[in-house]
Design a protein around this motif. Structure first.
Motif, mmCIF file in Angstrom:
data_model
loop_
_atom_site.group_PDB
_atom_site.id
_atom_site.type_symbol
_atom_site.label_atom_id
_atom_site.label_comp_id
_atom_site.label_asym_id
_atom_site.label_seq_id
_atom_site.Cartn_x
_atom_site.Cartn_y
_atom_site.Cartn_z
ATOM 1 N N ALA A 215 -34.923 19.261 3.826
ATOM 2 C CA ALA A 215 -35.726 18.203 3.195
ATOM 3 C C ALA A 215 -35.098 17.774 1.867
ATOM 4 O O ALA A 215 -35.019 16.581 1.556
ATOM 5 C CB ALA A 215 -37.162 18.681 2.984
ATOM 6 N N ILE A 216 -34.611 18.752 1.103
ATOM 7 C CA ILE A 216 -33.992 18.441 -0.191
ATOM 8 C C ILE A 216 -32.701 17.641 0.002
ATOM 9 O O ILE A 216 -32.479 16.631 -0.664
ATOM 10 C CB ILE A 216 -33.735 19.741 -1.015
ATOM 11 N N VAL A 217 -31.854 18.083 0.936
ATOM 12 C CA VAL A 217 -30.597 17.356 1.180
ATOM 13 C C VAL A 217 -30.903 15.912 1.608
ATOM 14 O O VAL A 217 -30.325 14.959 1.079
ATOM 15 C CB VAL A 217 -29.720 18.077 2.230
ATOM 16 N N GLU A 218 -31.827 15.757 2.533
ATOM 17 C CA GLU A 218 -32.175 14.401 2.998
ATOM 18 C C GLU A 218 -32.677 13.535 1.859
ATOM 19 O O GLU A 218 -32.264 12.389 1.686
ATOM 20 C CB GLU A 218 -33.261 14.463 4.083
ATOM 21 N N GLU A 219 -33.581 14.105 1.081
ATOM 22 C CA GLU A 219 -34.179 13.330 -0.009
ATOM 23 C C GLU A 219 -33.126 12.906 -1.027
ATOM 24 O O GLU A 219 -33.078 11.743 -1.439
ATOM 25 C CB GLU A 219 -35.235 14.201 -0.680
#
Ligand code: XMP
Length: 312
Positions: A215-219
């Motif tokens: 989720a962090i990488v995508e965001e």
């Protein structure tokens, strides 16, 4: 030159001819399965049931997104929570091929249950060309057992319908866009989900870590680049090795997250994405600050071949 309008009208006709009864599809909300579902829905209406099997290996907030998407497309759908069953059958399993096969088999089992309840005679799948070519159905040897094909038991007495079988990813995106699906902007996501982004055994703890990391990488990638500048695929992989770090004045022994971003057209070959260091900094800081148990981040700089895009 591929023409999505022609493909869609011909395919709907063909599906109408072929399907003489109820059909079911496992819809992950990804481009492939959603496009397949909408095509078949256009051909046979509510005689198609779209089932979302919640394996527990989906991305953060995926379930909510899916129910909104399906409602909007007016699909006849069901969301089945099978997350406990999936994590149970993977206990102690480390080998990537076994993991994929077990997930595939479980998936079909859960799904067959639903198919029987619905009285389905047909099984619709969003298989695309690279899936079956890499599963040994084509010219190449088995590289990885792709979830969509690998777990499919011979005994299954449903007739298979694969409307996207001859298409490559970029063509599927064109079809999706033509059908008015918002999903066409999403990056690809593997059928076995986050389970293959955990190297080694899948545990609840690791699953929550890798879900948050993805989720962090995508965001961060999506905040950093406008859509046209984004890599083709970007994600996080949890490595089961631990290394030493410091947190405040304490020595910690934590997991490593590998960040992977690639450029590709259809997933068959890929080049690692030359990401800006400013972006990598942001990602590394957030991963180590926000996720308990992570104290090291590495960036994958291999191309496909020789590496594959996913790590398992
Ligand atoms: P690899 O890792 O084989 O991945 O280079 C190529 C592309 O396929 C995705 N992928 C899968 N997609 N079922 C799928 O539908 C699968 O089992 C699967 N495994 C990998 C991967 O994310 C990449 O985009």
């Amino acid at each position: 030159m591929f023409k999505p309008d022609k493909f869609v009208s011909e395919k709907i006709e063909e599906l109408r001819e072929k399907i003489k009864g109820r059909a079911i599809i496992a819809c992950s909300g990804g481009v492939d399965s959603t496009t397949a579902a909408v095509l078949v829905h256009r051909a046979i209406g509510d005689n198609l049931l779209a089932v979302f099997v919640d394996t527990g290996f989906m991305r953060k907030n995926e379930k909510e997104r899916i129910s909104q998407l399906f409602s909007k497309m007016e699909l006849n759908y069901r969301i089945v929570d099978a997350s406990e069953e999936f994590i149970d059958v993977l206990k102690g399993v480390e080998d990537p091929e076994r993991k994929r096969k077990i997930i595939g088999a479980k998936f079909i089992e859960v799904f067959e249950r639903e198919a029987q309840n619905f009285g389905a005679r047909y099984l619709v799948q969003g298989t695309i060309a690279p899936d079956w070519i890499e599963s040994g159905g084509g010219l190449r040897d088995t590289i990885k057992s792709h979830h969509n094909v690998g777990g499919l038991p011979e005994r299954m007495n449903l007739e298979l319908v694969e409307p996207l079988r001859d298409l490559y990813k970029d063509e599927v995106r064109k079809v999706a866009k033509y059908l008015g699906l918002e999903v066409y902007e999403r990056q690809p996501f593997p059928g076995p989900g986050l389970a293959i982004r955990i190297i080694g055994e899948v545990t609840r703890e690791r699953l929550e870590i890798v879900r948050e990391a993805n989720a962090i990488v995508e965001e961060e990638v999506e905040n950093f680049y406008p859509y046209e500048k984004r890599p083709w695929q970007y994600f996080a992989v949890l490595l089961p090795i631990r290394s030493v770090g410091v947190h405040g004045d304490k020595r910690v022994y934590g997991y490593t997250i590998a960040v992977r971003m690639v450029e590709s057209v259809d997933g068959m070959t890929a080049a690692y994405f030359k990401a800006e260091h400013e972006l990598l900094d942001k990602i590394a800081i957030r991963l180590t600050r926000e996720i308990k148990g992570v104290n090291r981040v590495v960036y994958d700089i291999t191309n496909k071949p020789p590496a594959t895009i996913e790590w398992e």
